[in-house]
Design an enzyme around this catalytic site. Structure first.
Site, PDB file in Angstrom:
ATOM      1  CG  HIS A  18      -4.134  -0.741   8.049  1.00 25.86           C
ATOM      2  ND1 HIS A  18      -3.632  -1.629   7.120  1.00 25.86           N
ATOM      3  CD2 HIS A  18      -3.142   0.166   8.249  1.00 25.86           C
ATOM      4  CE1 HIS A  18      -2.401  -1.276   6.799  1.00 25.86           C
ATOM      5  NE2 HIS A  18      -2.085  -0.190   7.454  1.00 25.86           N
ATOM      6  CE  LYS A  28      -1.625   1.838   3.917  1.00 29.37           C
ATOM      7  NZ  LYS A  28      -0.703   2.506   4.833  1.00 29.37           N
ATOM      8  CE  LYS A  51      -1.046  -4.813  12.893  1.00 28.16           C
ATOM      9  NZ  LYS A  51       0.193  -4.497  13.599  1.00 28.16           N
ATOM     10  CG  ASP A  55      -1.360   6.108   6.526  1.00 25.55           C
ATOM     11  OD1 ASP A  55      -0.620   5.518   5.729  1.00 25.55           O
ATOM     12  OD2 ASP A  55      -1.141   6.153   7.750  1.00 25.55           O
TER      13      ASP A  55
END
Ligand code: BG6
Length: 478
Positions: free
Chosen positions: A235, A143, A177, A230
Site C-alpha cells: 500500500h 495480497k 480508493k 503487510d
C-alpha cells in the site's frame, strides 16, 4: 452504465474478505444498476454448504457490513437469486465438474482467488485442466503476493503457466480508493502542481497510514508478516509510486505501470539509521501486541517509519518519509508534500518561517488542504500566518460523494471491464520485494527487537528522533 454479462467465481467465497468486502461490494454495484440481471456470482469453498446456505450467509454479511440505508430486503433477495455455490477441493477433484457445469459460454469469466497464496498455483492448474478457464478469462489475486522476492517469483511463475499477464489482476485495494486515484487527477489534471513537483521545490514528502485497530483476530497471519510486508511493500509503495512517477503518456495499464516500476527500481537501499520498527505496548486498558498476536516473545513489528530516497533526476535529494502502524492515536492516511521555503523573505527576519504544504487526505474526511501564507489581519504591521485552503470532497461534491464506490467495488468492476490500470503487474510486485527484502533480512540477521510504543500514541520515540536528526518534524496524527 452496466458492465458486460459475467460469471464471477469467488474461491474462498465464505471467507472473511468475501463476507466483509467482496460480496457487500458486489451487492452495492447491483443496487446501482451496474451488475447485469443475468450476471452470476458463484461462491466456491471447501465447506459442504448448499446454495441456500451460501445465500443466507451472504444475506447476513450484507446486513452486517453494508451501510444501513443500503439494506432493502427486496433488493437483497433479488441479488441473492444471482448467487450459486459449489463445494470444492482446491487440491483434489471434488467440485470441479460441478463448477464447470455452472459456467456459461459467451460471458466474461472471472475467478477471484480470495484464498491463501499457497493455493494460487493449484487453483490455476485445476481451472486449466478442467477447461473451465479460457484465454479470455481473468483471475484476481489478493495480497499477500508472496512474502519475499523468491516466493513472489514462484507465484508469478505458477500463474504464468496457465494465464497470460493480461489475464492476471493483482489487487492492492489502496489503488481502488477514490482519493488515491485523485492523486493522479490532481497531479496530471492541473497545470498548477507539476512544475513544482520536483526536488528543486519540494523539501520532502510524508506518507502516513495510521490505524487505530490492532491485530486481534488475525494475529496468526500478521505475526508472520509485520507492518513491512503487510503495508509498506504494497500500500505505501503504491502511494509512493503515484506521487513520484513521471507523467504517463496515457491513463492506460502499461503506461501507468511502466512509470510506477521505474520509481521502484530507482529506490536506493534504505540506510539502517533511517528506519525504525515499533511494536505496541500495553496500557492499563489495552493489551500489548504480543498478547494480541498470541506469542509472548514475538519480534514482529506493528509499526515502521523509514526514509526512502529515489535516485533519479526529478527526486535526487528529496526524502520520502513513510510511516504506518497499528493501535496509533487516530485512523488517518495522508500524503503531505512539504515545499521549500521561499528563496528570499521580503518581510525581514521577524516574519518567521513559512512553507506551503499540500496535504492529500486519503481517509477519513477525504480531501485536500493547501497551507498558504497570508498576512495576519490587523494593524500590527506585516506579520505572516499560515492558513489552510481546505477542500473536503464530501462538501465539494455534495450528495455525489455518498455514491463513491468503495475500493473493492471499483476494482471488481474494472476486472469485468478488463481494465488493468489499477492492478499491479508481476514485475512491479517483484521490484517492490527486491527493495524490502534486504531491510527484512537485515532485521532477521541482527535479531532486531522492535521499539515499544504505547497504544494510542503516535509511535515510538525513535521515529521522532529520526526526523529530528534530519531537521524535520512528522506531521501530527489526528
Ligand atoms: C490490509 C492490511 O491490506 O489493509 C491490514 O492487511 C490493514 O492490516 C488494511 O488494516 C488497511 O486497509 P484500510 O482500507 O482500512 O486502510
Amino acid at each position: 452504465i452496466p458492465v458486460d454479462d459475467f460469471d464471477l467465481v469467488i474461491f474462498g467465497g465464505t471467507g472473511d474478505l468475501a463476507r466483509r468486502k467482496i460480496l457487500p461490494g458486489l451487492y452495492r454495484r447491483y443496487c446501482s444498476g451496474q451488475m447485469p440481471d443475468q450476471a452470476r456470482i458463484i461462491g466456491a469453498a471447501r465447506g459442504d454448504h448448499d446454495a441456500d446456505e451460501f445465500r443466507s450467509m451472504v444475506r447476513d454479511a450484507i446486513k452486517e457490513f453494508s451501510k444501513k440505508n443500503d439494506c432493502d430486503d427486496d433488493k437483497i433477495e433479488a441479488f441473492l437469486k444471482q448467487l450459486d455455490f459449489v463445494s470444492i477441493d482446491a487440491r483434489g477433484d471434488k467440485g470441479w465438474p460441478e463448477l464447470k457445469g455452472l459456467m456459461r459460454d459467451g460471458v466474461v469469466k472471472a475467478f477471484y482467488f480470495s484464498v491463501a497464496p499457497s493455493l494460487f498455483g493449484d487453483i490455476a492448474e485445476r481451472l486449466h485442466l478442467n477447461e473451465i478457464a479460457d484465454a479470455q478469462s481473468r483471475i484476481v489475486v489478493e495480497k499477500p503476493f508472496g512474502r519475499d522476492l523468491e516466493s513472489a517469483k514462484a507465484l508469478n511463475k505458477d500463474l504464468a503457466k496457465h494465464f497470460e499477464e493480461t489475464q492476471i489482476y493483482r489487487i492492492d485495494h489502496y489503488l481502488g480508493k477514490e482519493t488515491v486515484q485523485n492523486l493522479m487527477a490532481i497531479r496530471f489534471g492541473n497545470i498548477l502542481f507539476e512544475p513544482l513537483w520536483n526536488s528543486q521545490y519540494v523539501d520532502h514528502i510524508q506518507i502516513t497510514v495510521a490505524e487505530t485497530v490492532g491485530v486481534g483476530g488475525r494475529g496468526e497471519y500478521y505475526d508472520k508478516s509485520g507492518a513491512m510486508r503487510d503495508m509498506v511493500q504494497n500500500h505505501l509503495m503504491q502511494l509512493l509510486c503515484l506521487i513520484a512517477m513521471e507523467p504517463p503518456a496515457r491513463f492506460e495499464p502499461d503506461s501507468v505501470r511502466d512509470e510506477k516500476l521505474k520509481v521502484i527500481r530507482a529506490l536506493e537501499p534504505v540506510d539502517p539509521h533511517h528506519i525504525v520498527r515499533g511494536q505496541y505496548a500495553a496500557t492499563e486498558s489495552e493489551a500489548d501486541y504480543r498478547t494480541d498476536a498470541g506469542d509472548p516473545r514475538s519480534r514482529t513489528e506493528s509499526y515502521v517509519a523509514l526514509r526512502a530516497m529515489i535516485s533519479n533526476w526529478r527526486w535526487a535529494g528529496t526524502p520520502f518519509y513513510l510511516r504506518t502502524g497499528k493501535k496509533l492515536k487516530a485512523r488517518t492516511s495522508e500524503i503531505a508534500v512539504v515545499f521549500k521555503d521561499a528563496p528570499h523573505s521580503i518581510f525581514g527576519p521577524d516574519a518567521g518561517r513559512h512553507r506551503n504544504i499540500l496535504s492529500i487526505r486519503v481517509q477519513p474526511n477525504e480531501g485536500i488542504t493547501m497551507q498558504v501564507t497570508i498576512k495576519e489581519p490587523g494593524p500590527g504591521g506585516m506579520r505572516l500566518i499560515d492558513v489552510p485552503l481546505d477542500m473536503t470532497f464530501a462538501e465539494a461534491l455534495g450528495e455525489e460523494a455518498e455514491d463513491i464506490p468503495d475500493a473493492y467495488e471499483r476494482l471488481i468492476m474494472d476486472v469485468i471491464r478488463g481494465n488493468q490500470t489499477l492492478f499491479m503487474r508481476g514485475d512491479e510486485v517483484e521490484a517492490a520485494w527486491a527493495w524490502t527484502d534486504p531491510i527484512i533480512q537485515g532485521w532477521e540477521l541482527r535479531n532486531d527487537v522492535p521499539k515499544p510504543y504505547d497504544v494510542g500514541s503516535s509511535g515510538p520515540e525513535d521515529a521522532l528522533m529520526m526526523m529530528h536528526r534530519d531537521g524535520r518534524r512528522w506531521r501530527e496524527i489526528k
